[in-house]
Scaffold this motif. Sequence first.
Motif, short mmCIF file in Angstrom:
data_model
loop_
_atom_site.label_atom_id
_atom_site.label_comp_id
_atom_site.label_asym_id
_atom_site.label_seq_id
_atom_site.Cartn_x
_atom_site.Cartn_y
_atom_site.Cartn_z
N PHE A 1 0.79 -1.39 -0.26
CA PHE A 1 -0.06 -0.40 -0.30
C PHE A 1 0.62 0.67 0.22
N SER A 2 1.97 1.24 0.82
CA SER A 2 2.97 2.45 0.75
C SER A 2 3.80 2.13 -0.24
N THR A 3 3.56 1.35 -1.08
CA THR A 3 4.32 1.37 -2.46
C THR A 3 3.33 1.99 -3.54
N GLY B 1 0.12 1.94 -3.47
CA GLY B 1 -0.68 2.50 -2.76
C GLY B 1 -1.92 1.29 -2.78
N ALA C 1 -5.39 1.40 -4.64
CA ALA C 1 -5.77 1.18 -5.63
C ALA C 1 -5.16 0.31 -6.26
N ALA D 1 -0.48 6.88 7.47
CA ALA D 1 -0.70 7.48 6.18
C ALA D 1 -1.84 7.02 5.79
N LEU E 1 -5.78 9.03 4.55
CA LEU E 1 -5.89 10.22 3.95
C LEU E 1 -6.20 9.26 2.83
N PRO F 1 -8.67 7.70 0.06
CA PRO F 1 -10.21 8.77 -0.76
C PRO F 1 -11.25 7.37 -0.04
N LEU G 1 2.68 12.75 9.20
CA LEU G 1 3.56 13.40 7.74
C LEU G 1 5.08 13.50 7.45
N ARG H 1 6.99 10.58 6.47
CA ARG H 1 6.63 10.35 5.11
C ARG H 1 8.02 11.41 4.51
N GLY I 1 -8.95 8.86 -5.76
CA GLY I 1 -7.08 8.93 -5.61
C GLY I 1 -6.60 9.16 -6.69
N ALA J 1 -4.54 7.15 -8.58
CA ALA J 1 -3.99 6.38 -9.30
C ALA J 1 -5.72 5.80 -9.67
N ALA K 1 -3.19 16.94 0.99
CA ALA K 1 -3.34 15.23 1.71
C ALA K 1 -2.85 14.59 0.75
N TYR L 1 1.00 15.17 -0.74
CA TYR L 1 2.06 14.88 0.18
C TYR L 1 2.05 13.36 0.42
N LEU L 2 0.98 12.58 0.83
CA LEU L 2 1.14 10.98 1.26
C LEU L 2 0.93 10.15 0.31
N LEU L 3 0.77 10.72 -0.55
CA LEU L 3 0.36 9.19 -2.22
C LEU L 3 1.86 8.75 -2.26
N PRO L 4 1.91 7.43 -2.00
CA PRO L 4 2.78 6.74 -2.70
C PRO L 4 3.47 6.87 -4.14
N ALA M 1 6.21 9.19 -3.20
CA ALA M 1 7.36 9.27 -1.89
C ALA M 1 9.06 8.58 -2.14
#
Lengths: 214, 214
Positions: free
Chosen positions: A31-33, A35, A37, A115, A118, A120, A175, A178, B35, B37, B115, B117-120, B123
């Motif tokens: 999810f963190s790399t 996303g 979706a 993270a 946030l 959606p 935040l 990140r 989102g 993506a 928000a 800012y936290l998009l993968p 990163a």
Amino acid sequence: MAKLGRPRARGESTSGLSTEEDILVAASELFSTSGYAGTSTHKIAAAAGLSQASMYHYFAGKQEILLALLMQTVRPSVDYAAAADKGDEPADTRLHALCAYDVRLLVGSPHNTGALYLLPELADAEDAAFAAFHAERKKLFHVYRRLVADVLGTSTRAAQSPASLVFGLVESVILRRRTEGDLGAAVAGQVADASLRVLGVSEERLAEVRLSFV
Amino acid sequence: MAKLGRPRARGESTSGLSTEEDILVAASELFSTSGYAGTSTHKIAAAAGLSQASMYHYFAGKQEILLALLMQTVRPSVDYAAAADKGDEPADTRLHALCAYDVRLLVGSPHNTGALYLLPELADAEDAAFAAFHAERKKLFHVYRRLVADVLGTSTRAAQSPASLVFGLVESVILRRRTEGDLGAAVAGQVADASLRVLGVSEERLAEVRLSFV
């Protein structure tokens, strides 16, 4: 949630974690790399070393995995807060301890799980899928608000806005992770100190509060 | 970036905004609901009342739209900070003003753009696509750090950690908007006050700082 006894696709875990925990760590990394979706249950299963069928034995789907991850960011703090709420120490001491605990939890997760707040997918507070998470987070906030009210000697109503500042300061480590990467062990004490300073607690009193943890 | 003179798919904008601005507002709404993506350039164009071909006249693609949105969350604050950095007022007064300005910018965007800012996708700090954004945000932080160092009477090195607390407190309104919804106009002053309290500025001095804005 976890039912034991099902075999893994590739044998026993080498991580020393439970299978459920392996799935959650793999999912939080993906999810963190990629996303939320952009991550399929297939990818999560593969990263956890399981067949997709085995994984469905532990979690009904991606949404349930996300919920479990979110709960990990808040449930230990809710438990800690429940104890802090009833403690004998002065309110500022208990609030300081709660802030520090909460920060440690948020910075200690392997892949900055906070993270996900946030996403959606969570924005719709009415979505029943994440109602349990929103309820836990609200419960946690309500303990913060009660403690802040006690520190300030005001009603919980009057404490709403200062408590939101403190809660925001605690969660700001999400935040910061990140941007800054590993925040180090000292950050929990720094945020806890800053939280009391926001409420106007004096340096003298803050020094006493800190001593009560040594 | 914007080249004027191209016709829209459905005539003139009814929003009173420039076409570029229409695209950015439409994109920020879609990013916050579906989102990053999950949002196609096709959907953005449709929401902005343009053909996809017309939209490509303004932005080369989705990544460029995201970058423009991110820049909107930071560039005005960088400009403000550059002025604050050189001002004649005491450092605490200038820091207070900068915090309040920055919070107003973050809470004033139509769809909580911070928000993102936290998009993968952001990163990877090495990703050249967002290098301009990361550079602006770092520039902004460096002004915070200089002002915090002046307030504390320390080196910028010693100010790194308190400045990170203050910067985090300011940006925490991004997380709070997601939970609390509209934060109201008072939040800018509350966060600015809290920022100075974090640095140990006394209530007496804080009252003076506040007066200098009336």
